[in-house]
Design an enzyme around this catalytic site. Structure first.
Site, PDB file in Angstrom:
ATOM      1  N   TRP A  76       0.861  -1.186   0.000  1.00  0.00           N
ATOM      2  CA  TRP A  76       0.000   0.000   0.000  1.00  0.00           C
ATOM      3  C   TRP A  76       0.893   1.230   0.000  1.00  0.00           C
ATOM      4  O   TRP A  76       1.871   1.291   0.757  1.00  0.00           O
ATOM      5  CB  TRP A  76      -0.903   0.037   1.233  1.00  0.00           C
ATOM      6  CG  TRP A  76      -1.674   1.324   1.305  1.00  0.00           C
ATOM      7  CD1 TRP A  76      -2.823   1.630   0.638  1.00  0.00           C
ATOM      8  CD2 TRP A  76      -1.317   2.504   2.054  1.00  0.00           C
ATOM      9  NE1 TRP A  76      -3.216   2.913   0.920  1.00  0.00           N
ATOM     10  CE2 TRP A  76      -2.302   3.477   1.782  1.00  0.00           C
ATOM     11  CE3 TRP A  76      -0.262   2.834   2.899  1.00  0.00           C
ATOM     12  CZ2 TRP A  76      -2.278   4.752   2.349  1.00  0.00           C
ATOM     13  CZ3 TRP A  76      -0.220   4.099   3.462  1.00  0.00           C
ATOM     14  CH2 TRP A  76      -1.225   5.039   3.197  1.00  0.00           C
ATOM     15  N   GLU A  85      -3.062  -3.017  -2.494  1.00  0.00           N
ATOM     16  CA  GLU A  85      -4.190  -2.437  -1.763  1.00  0.00           C
ATOM     17  C   GLU A  85      -4.525  -1.048  -2.264  1.00  0.00           C
ATOM     18  O   GLU A  85      -3.669  -0.172  -2.340  1.00  0.00           O
ATOM     19  CB  GLU A  85      -3.860  -2.379  -0.262  1.00  0.00           C
ATOM     20  CG  GLU A  85      -4.959  -1.770   0.583  1.00  0.00           C
ATOM     21  CD  GLU A  85      -4.563  -1.659   2.040  1.00  0.00           C
ATOM     22  OE1 GLU A  85      -5.386  -1.151   2.833  1.00  0.00           O
ATOM     23  OE2 GLU A  85      -3.444  -2.073   2.397  1.00  0.00           O
ATOM     24  N   LYS A 134      -6.852   2.634  -2.290  1.00  0.00           N
ATOM     25  CA  LYS A 134      -7.216   3.657  -1.313  1.00  0.00           C
ATOM     26  C   LYS A 134      -8.214   4.598  -1.973  1.00  0.00           C
ATOM     27  O   LYS A 134      -8.134   4.831  -3.181  1.00  0.00           O
ATOM     28  CB  LYS A 134      -5.960   4.427  -0.888  1.00  0.00           C
ATOM     29  CG  LYS A 134      -6.163   5.514   0.152  1.00  0.00           C
ATOM     30  CD  LYS A 134      -6.228   4.971   1.557  1.00  0.00           C
ATOM     31  CE  LYS A 134      -6.144   6.089   2.587  1.00  0.00           C
ATOM     32  NZ  LYS A 134      -6.223   5.593   3.953  1.00  0.00           N
ATOM     33  N   ASP A 138      -9.772  -3.160   1.681  1.00  0.00           N
ATOM     34  CA  ASP A 138      -9.820  -2.570   3.019  1.00  0.00           C
ATOM     35  C   ASP A 138     -11.190  -1.925   3.196  1.00  0.00           C
ATOM     36  O   ASP A 138     -11.600  -1.093   2.382  1.00  0.00           O
ATOM     37  CB  ASP A 138      -8.707  -1.532   3.182  1.00  0.00           C
ATOM     38  CG  ASP A 138      -8.609  -0.991   4.599  1.00  0.00           C
ATOM     39  OD1 ASP A 138      -9.622  -0.472   5.104  1.00  0.00           O
ATOM     40  OD2 ASP A 138      -7.520  -1.069   5.201  1.00  0.00           O
ATOM     41  N   HIS A 186     -11.523   1.892   2.777  1.00  0.00           N
ATOM     42  CA  HIS A 186     -10.914   2.571   1.638  1.00  0.00           C
ATOM     43  C   HIS A 186     -11.877   2.839   0.487  1.00  0.00           C
ATOM     44  O   HIS A 186     -11.478   2.898  -0.666  1.00  0.00           O
ATOM     45  CB  HIS A 186      -9.723   1.751   1.119  1.00  0.00           C
ATOM     46  CG  HIS A 186      -8.535   1.827   2.027  1.00  0.00           C
ATOM     47  ND1 HIS A 186      -7.300   1.347   1.684  1.00  0.00           N
ATOM     48  CD2 HIS A 186      -8.389   2.339   3.275  1.00  0.00           C
ATOM     49  CE1 HIS A 186      -6.443   1.543   2.667  1.00  0.00           C
ATOM     50  NE2 HIS A 186      -7.086   2.144   3.649  1.00  0.00           N
ATOM     51  N   HIS A 194      -8.503  -6.291   4.722  1.00  0.00           N
ATOM     52  CA  HIS A 194      -8.132  -5.483   5.869  1.00  0.00           C
ATOM     53  C   HIS A 194      -9.448  -5.001   6.464  1.00  0.00           C
ATOM     54  O   HIS A 194     -10.061  -4.064   5.955  1.00  0.00           O
ATOM     55  CB  HIS A 194      -7.241  -4.304   5.467  1.00  0.00           C
ATOM     56  CG  HIS A 194      -5.795  -4.637   5.475  1.00  0.00           C
ATOM     57  ND1 HIS A 194      -4.803  -3.677   5.356  1.00  0.00           N
ATOM     58  CD2 HIS A 194      -5.154  -5.822   5.591  1.00  0.00           C
ATOM     59  CE1 HIS A 194      -3.613  -4.274   5.406  1.00  0.00           C
ATOM     60  NE2 HIS A 194      -3.813  -5.561   5.541  1.00  0.00           N
ATOM     61  N   ASP A 208     -11.691   7.066   6.183  1.00  0.00           N
ATOM     62  CA  ASP A 208     -10.867   5.936   6.619  1.00  0.00           C
ATOM     63  C   ASP A 208     -10.237   6.222   7.972  1.00  0.00           C
ATOM     64  O   ASP A 208      -9.047   6.491   8.092  1.00  0.00           O
ATOM     65  CB  ASP A 208      -9.780   5.668   5.566  1.00  0.00           C
ATOM     66  CG  ASP A 208      -8.905   4.488   5.952  1.00  0.00           C
ATOM     67  OD1 ASP A 208      -9.398   3.609   6.676  1.00  0.00           O
ATOM     68  OD2 ASP A 208      -7.744   4.459   5.544  1.00  0.00           O
ATOM     69  N   ASP A 235     -10.299   4.132  10.629  1.00  0.00           N
ATOM     70  CA  ASP A 235      -9.739   2.937  11.265  1.00  0.00           C
ATOM     71  C   ASP A 235     -10.184   2.744  12.708  1.00  0.00           C
ATOM     72  O   ASP A 235      -9.367   2.612  13.617  1.00  0.00           O
ATOM     73  CB  ASP A 235      -8.204   2.983  11.182  1.00  0.00           C
ATOM     74  CG  ASP A 235      -7.714   2.792   9.765  1.00  0.00           C
ATOM     75  OD1 ASP A 235      -7.930   1.710   9.212  1.00  0.00           O
ATOM     76  OD2 ASP A 235      -7.115   3.729   9.211  1.00  0.00           O
ATOM     77  N   ASP A 268      -7.157  -4.160  10.421  1.00  0.00           N
ATOM     78  CA  ASP A 268      -6.367  -2.939  10.247  1.00  0.00           C
ATOM     79  C   ASP A 268      -7.097  -1.765  10.889  1.00  0.00           C
ATOM     80  O   ASP A 268      -8.002  -1.184  10.297  1.00  0.00           O
ATOM     81  CB  ASP A 268      -6.124  -2.659   8.765  1.00  0.00           C
ATOM     82  CG  ASP A 268      -5.235  -1.443   8.544  1.00  0.00           C
ATOM     83  OD1 ASP A 268      -4.706  -0.905   9.536  1.00  0.00           O
ATOM     84  OD2 ASP A 268      -5.071  -1.030   7.384  1.00  0.00           O
TER      85      ASP A 268
END
Length: 428
Positions: A195, A236, A238, A269, A272, A296, A304, A306, A336
């Site tokens: 990433w 990955e 984004k 993810d 993302h 993820h 994002d 997290d 993640d």
């Protein structure tokens, strides 16, 4: 204010509740023992960076950059490799099953001397390999293409400066070699996830050239043949991050095409994508064209951000899509998120247990019956039964599963973490 105390349940109470749950699920054709056996075969890749706020050990005074931010300052973050290992072992002791650790390149052992990222070697991760072998767990890996002077302008593998691109290409090549090292020595495939934070605050006039440079860099990284038995390459995408609000070079469309073209894995993810997008709806699509994917799993809040994985509708939908049609056999599940606003072990344990609970719920679903109803165009009955299933005694099966795996059931583990905080974390 009255202190909240958690009353632990006896094994007898857990068994009694499970016996009721087993009969309840049996009435709809579900074998709870078989569901737990299937769950036990799943291994979650737990991210090391929750334990220290994504700082790593390359530079103890380092700080985050590259569209990544950890919020909060809860005391007790790991400051050394030994502290991080100890915290991780404690978390593992409270999570049922056998799981893995996911490392970023900045978590190497640089006690013998600092090595820049284009010079890291397997030797910098020998202590991790030996530790993982002792625990009998696998290791996954990630190049760290952020929080470095050569990533400060927002571009790494797609940078206009060829020398900067060369640096990051070499870094990613070294990471593949480290992944191969882990895979060979631990006898379990290491997923190696690339990433990069490349992008900019405002849309550039030329969106094509950076993507051409990114493709060329990735081609160079993957040029050396490494067996997928030891190292599984994944890329990955984004949507955006701090500093790349308008343009991200490695978009979903870019990496989806690149993964298909080059026969490598794609990482999805859950944070993302646009707020109205979910990855549960993408899994069955991408696995039509790819052999394997890496997840993820996170919890985005508007962007994002997290957050710790919660047992919400999307997590359960992800698990359903993996279990139905056995897509889970082609999926590597990783977590993640990084939250420094609360006890970091609580974040590790809660998120991982929630991922496992979602999988258990999916294994306890009468999917064959649902398929039959859909094939008969009886969507009314399917809808009604699937809604009723939401209040079935999943918790009783989960508690029994935890008990059989030798870890605390229900919320019994919380007091264990609080005691660890009082005796270990508070002394840091």
């Amino acid at each position: 204010m009255q202190e909240y105390k958690i009353k632990k349940r006896s094994e007898q109470d857990i068994i009694k509740a499970y016996e009721y749950a087993r009969e309840k699920y049996a009435a709809i054709g579900i074998d709870t023992d078989a569901a737990m056996e299937k769950l036990s075969k799943n291994s979650i890749s737990i991210h090391c960076w929750q334990g220290d706020d994504v700082i790593g050990f390359e530079n103890p005074t380092g700080s985050l950059s590259g569209g990544i931010q950890t919020t909060g300052n809860y005391p007790g973050n790991a400051r050394t490799i030994d502290e991080l290992k100890k915290d991780f072992e404690k978390a593992l002791s409270l999570i049922p099953g056998k799981h893995r650790i996911s490392l970023h390149a900045i978590y190497g052992d640089f006690s013998s001397g600092k090595a820049d990222r284009d010079a890291i070697r397997p030797e910098h991760f020998t202590t991790w390999m030996e530790w993982a072998k002792e625990l009998g767990i696998g290791v996954d890996f990630n190049p760290t293409c952020f929080s470095h002077p050569l990533s400060e302008d927002g571009f790494t593998l797609s940078n206009k400066n060829s020398k900067i691109r060369d640096f990051w290409v070499e870094h990613c090549i070294r990471c593949r070699e480290i992944g191969e090292y882990f895979g060979k020595n631990l006898n379990t495939t290491c997923t190696n996830n690339i990433w990069v934070p490349d992008g900019c605050k405002d849309a550039p006039a030329d969106m094509l050239a950076p993507r051409m440079r990114l493709e060329e860099s990735l081609n160079r990284i993957l040029e050396k043949p490494i067996s997928k038995e030891y190292n599984l390459d994944s890329v990955e995408s984004k949507l955006f991050g701090i500093g790349s609000e308008s343009y991200v070079v490695g978009s979903h469309e870019f990496y989806m095409g690149y993964a298909v073209k080059n026969n490598i894995a794609l990482t999805l993810d859950s944070g993302h994508f646009h707020p109205t997008e979910v990855i549960s709806n993408k899994i069955s699509s991408v696995l039509l064209f790819l052999n394997e994917i890496l997840l993820h799993v996170s919890r985005p809040v508007r962007w994002d951000s997290d957050h710790v994985v919660a047992l919400d509708d999307e997590l359960r939908a992800i698990a359903q899509q993996l279990v139905r049609n056995d897509l889970i056999s082609r999926t590597h599940i990783g977590l993640d998120y990084f939250d420094a606003s609360k006890n970091r072990l609580v974040c590790w344990v809660t998120g991982t247990r929630n991922m496992l609970k979602a999988l258990l719920a999916a294994y306890l679903e009468p999917y064959a019956a649902f398929q039959a109803l859909e094939n008969a165009d009886d969507t009314t009955t399917f809808f009604a039964l699937s809604e009723e299933l939401k209040t079935y005694p999943l918790g009783a099966v989960w508690d029994y599963y935890c008990m059989t795996k030798g870890v605390p059931a229900a919320s019994d583990w919380v007091s264990d973490v609080k005691n660890y905080e009082d005796t270990v974390l508070s002394n840091r």
